[in-house]
Design an enzyme around this catalytic site. Structure first.
Site, PDB file in Angstrom:
ATOM      1  CG  ASP A  42      -2.579   0.322   0.649  1.00  0.00           C
ATOM      2  OD1 ASP A  42      -2.140   1.417   0.726  1.00  0.00           O
ATOM      3  OD2 ASP A  42      -3.826  -0.406   0.959  1.00  0.00           O
ATOM      4  CG  ASP A 159     -19.014  -7.423 -13.638  1.00  0.00           C
ATOM      5  OD1 ASP A 159     -19.103  -6.580 -13.650  1.00  0.00           O
ATOM      6  OD2 ASP A 159     -17.705  -6.719 -13.959  1.00  0.00           O
ATOM      7  CG  HIS A 187     -15.880  -3.779 -13.641  1.00  0.00           C
ATOM      8  ND1 HIS A 187     -16.642  -4.584 -13.327  1.00  0.00           N
ATOM      9  CD2 HIS A 187     -14.769  -3.207 -13.043  1.00  0.00           C
ATOM     10  CE1 HIS A 187     -16.902  -3.854 -12.208  1.00  0.00           C
ATOM     11  NE2 HIS A 187     -16.195  -3.165 -11.966  1.00  0.00           N
ATOM     12  CB  SER A 242     -18.654  -4.602  -4.558  1.00  0.00           C
ATOM     13  OG  SER A 242     -19.560  -4.504  -5.285  1.00  0.00           O
TER      14      SER A 242
HETATM   15  P1  NAX Z   1     -10.174   1.213  -0.768  1.00  0.00           P
HETATM   16  O1  NAX Z   1     -10.136   2.472  -1.169  1.00  0.00           O
HETATM   17  O2  NAX Z   1     -10.635   0.487   0.311  1.00  0.00           O
HETATM   18  O3  NAX Z   1      -8.309   0.821  -1.632  1.00  0.00           O
HETATM   19  C1  NAX Z   1      -7.687   1.245  -1.947  1.00  0.00           C
HETATM   20  C2  NAX Z   1      -6.489   1.130  -1.930  1.00  0.00           C
HETATM   21  O4  NAX Z   1      -5.328   1.557  -2.786  1.00  0.00           O
HETATM   22  C3  NAX Z   1      -5.969   1.846  -0.608  1.00  0.00           C
HETATM   23  O5  NAX Z   1      -5.866   1.281   0.436  1.00  0.00           O
HETATM   24  C4  NAX Z   1      -5.606   2.812  -0.710  1.00  0.00           C
HETATM   25  O6  NAX Z   1      -4.329   3.579   0.247  1.00  0.00           O
HETATM   26  C5  NAX Z   1      -4.319   2.004  -1.942  1.00  0.00           C
HETATM   27  N1  NAX Z   1      -3.017   2.117  -3.049  1.00  0.00           N
HETATM   28  C6  NAX Z   1      -3.550   3.927  -3.372  1.00  0.00           C
HETATM   29  N2  NAX Z   1      -3.066   3.775  -4.467  1.00  0.00           N
HETATM   30  C7  NAX Z   1      -1.933   2.698  -4.431  1.00  0.00           C
HETATM   31  C8  NAX Z   1      -0.567   2.974  -5.513  1.00  0.00           C
HETATM   32  N3  NAX Z   1       0.002   3.165  -6.341  1.00  0.00           N
HETATM   33  N4  NAX Z   1      -0.021   1.614  -4.470  1.00  0.00           N
HETATM   34  C9  NAX Z   1      -0.688   0.929  -3.774  1.00  0.00           C
HETATM   35  N5  NAX Z   1      -1.371   0.763  -3.122  1.00  0.00           N
HETATM   36  C10 NAX Z   1      -2.332   2.062  -3.727  1.00  0.00           C
HETATM   37  O7  NAX Z   1     -10.863   1.138  -2.567  1.00  0.00           O
HETATM   38  P2  NAX Z   1     -11.733  -0.782  -2.793  1.00  0.00           P
HETATM   39  O8  NAX Z   1     -12.669  -0.628  -2.384  1.00  0.00           O
HETATM   40  O9  NAX Z   1     -10.772  -1.289  -1.949  1.00  0.00           O
HETATM   41  O10 NAX Z   1     -11.209  -0.840  -4.131  1.00  0.00           O
HETATM   42  C11 NAX Z   1     -10.539  -1.402  -5.093  1.00  0.00           C
HETATM   43  C12 NAX Z   1     -10.373  -1.047  -6.602  1.00  0.00           C
HETATM   44  O11 NAX Z   1     -11.220  -1.663  -6.715  1.00  0.00           O
HETATM   45  C13 NAX Z   1     -11.014   0.359  -6.591  1.00  0.00           C
HETATM   46  O12 NAX Z   1     -10.248   0.447  -7.483  1.00  0.00           O
HETATM   47  C14 NAX Z   1     -12.078  -0.391  -6.816  1.00  0.00           C
HETATM   48  O13 NAX Z   1     -13.305   0.782  -8.198  1.00  0.00           O
HETATM   49  C15 NAX Z   1     -12.269  -1.626  -7.997  1.00  0.00           C
HETATM   50  N6  NAX Z   1     -13.446  -2.257  -8.080  1.00  0.00           N
HETATM   51  C16 NAX Z   1     -13.132  -3.379  -8.620  1.00  0.00           C
HETATM   52  C17 NAX Z   1     -14.079  -3.652  -8.997  1.00  0.00           C
HETATM   53  C18 NAX Z   1     -14.319  -5.033 -10.330  1.00  0.00           C
HETATM   54  O14 NAX Z   1     -15.326  -5.998 -10.397  1.00  0.00           O
HETATM   55  N7  NAX Z   1     -13.269  -5.057 -10.962  1.00  0.00           N
HETATM   56  C19 NAX Z   1     -15.269  -4.397  -8.117  1.00  0.00           C
HETATM   57  C20 NAX Z   1     -14.778  -4.079  -6.987  1.00  0.00           C
HETATM   58  C21 NAX Z   1     -14.593  -2.562  -7.123  1.00  0.00           C
HETATM   59  O15 NAX Z   1     -15.485  -1.494  -7.144  1.00  0.00           O
END
Ligand code: NAX
Length: 331
Positions: A42, A159, A187, A242
């Protein structure tokens, strides 16, 4: 005993990370007999929270968990990993331009691509979850040219599972009896959830979903929009996006990729298009795939009707535009 497999989770201090790492440590991703070493990455503002997750992993005393690396150093995180689940990214915030969000993610995925290329184990399998997932995966592929393109994928299994869930609810059948839905494309809300080849196991044998639902109007409109908009509906209900379903689907994606899909069953994965179904090559696009011996292949020869064709093209068009936007952020 098997050698441990090293699994990287980026964004591990976030919501999905918190749901995902215990699943991996319990063998849900790679099997109940497969020891794992977790690498969690992270960014510095989340370092303390990340360390808290590590403490909980220790406290949970998972028998399969042979080690935990929790770090904000991308090289340390990527070193020797066999599987990389890329959940970390820059979220879209209120009032931000699409281009600004894209630009942040392009720079993250560009630098993480180089770290994986240089330091991951040979044949590392990569799953991008962070949005825009398809385009982040494409950037990762472009900037990690020595990683085979077949090893770079993005998550559309959530999905896919949502579509299975909707059919199971509608027909009041077990979700495990429904199979072979398809998510085509991005997606995003332009994805096309397709049930034209989906079936349900019944006491009288396998029956087409269309025949059992017997309501084309519902299947061609409400069903599709419900699946497309499900992420927003979860946010509305839960006030957070989600997480457990995303984490579980990421485990399904990797498990099926590594251990294989069951005979006669396909799943949806975002993969590098080879032009199948006249989808432009050079996009990461979700297709129906089967997996065997650690490799996916696109299911060929499915009939595509006129309505489907339009929807396949529409989501391809959106991905081409995202690709152009991403490239414009590079220059
Ligand atoms: P969160 O904001 O809870 O967690 C994201 C984490 O990534 C944070 O802890 C942040 O500090 C960290 N982060 C940011 N920049 C970083 C970097 N350069 N290197 C390493 N870590 C970094 O989000 P969360 O709800 O866990 O969702 C994570 C991602 O999944 C989002 O982009 C979200 O849009 C995406 N999703 C994708 C889905 C899919 O089906 N493909 C569905 C679920 C989700 O919406």
């Amino acid at each position: 005993a098997k050698e441990p497999v090293r699994v990287l989770v980026t964004g591990a201090a976030g919501q999905i990370g918190y749901a995902l790492v215990p699943m991996i440590a319990r063998g849900i991703m790679l099997g109940a007999d497969q020891p794992v070493i977790l690498h969690m990455l992270d960014i510095p503002p989340a370092a303390e929270a990340l360390n808290g997750v590590k403490m909980e992993l220790v406290d949970a005393a998972f028998p399969l968990l042979k080690g935990v690396v929790a770090t904000t150093d991308v090289v340390e995180a990527c070193t020797g990993v066999n599987v990389a689940v890329m959940v970390g990214g820059f979220p879209r915030k209120e009032g931000m331009e699409r281009k600004d969000v894209m630009s942040k993610n392009v720079s993250i995925y560009k630098s993480q691509a180089s770290a994986l290329e240089k330091h991951a184990a040979a044949n590392c399998k990569v799953l991008v979850v962070a949005n825009p997932a398809n385009t982040n995966a494409l950037i990762l592929k472009e900037f990690a040219p020595s990683i085979p393109e077949k090893n770079i994928t993005c998550l559309t299994r959530l999905d896919h599972n949502r579509a299975l869930g909707q059919i199971s609810e509608r027909l009041n059948v077990q979700v495990s009896d429904v199979k072979n839905v398809i998510i085509w494309g991005n997606h995003s809300s332009t994805q096309y959830p397709d049930v034209n080849h989906a079936t349900v196991r019944t006491p009288a044998g396998e029956k087409p979903v269309r025949e059992l639902v017997a309501d084309d109007k519902w299947l061609n409109s409400e069903f599709i929009t419900t699946v497309q908009q499900r992420g927003a509906a979860i946010i509305k209900a839960r006030k957070f996006s989600s997480a457990l379903s995303a984490a579980s689907s990421a485990c399904d994606h990797i498990r099926d990729w590594v251990l294989g899909t069951p005979e006669g069953t396909w799943v949806s994965m975002g993969v590098y298009s080879d032009g199948s179904y006249n989808v432009p090559s050079g996009l990461i696009y979700s297709f129906p795939v089967t997996c065997k011996n650690g490799e996916w292949s696109i299911v060929q020869g499915l009939s595509i009707d006129e309505l489907s064709r339009k929807k396949l093209d529409l989501t391809a068009q959106e991905l081409s535009e995202e690709k152009d936007l991403a490239y414009s952020c590079l220059s």
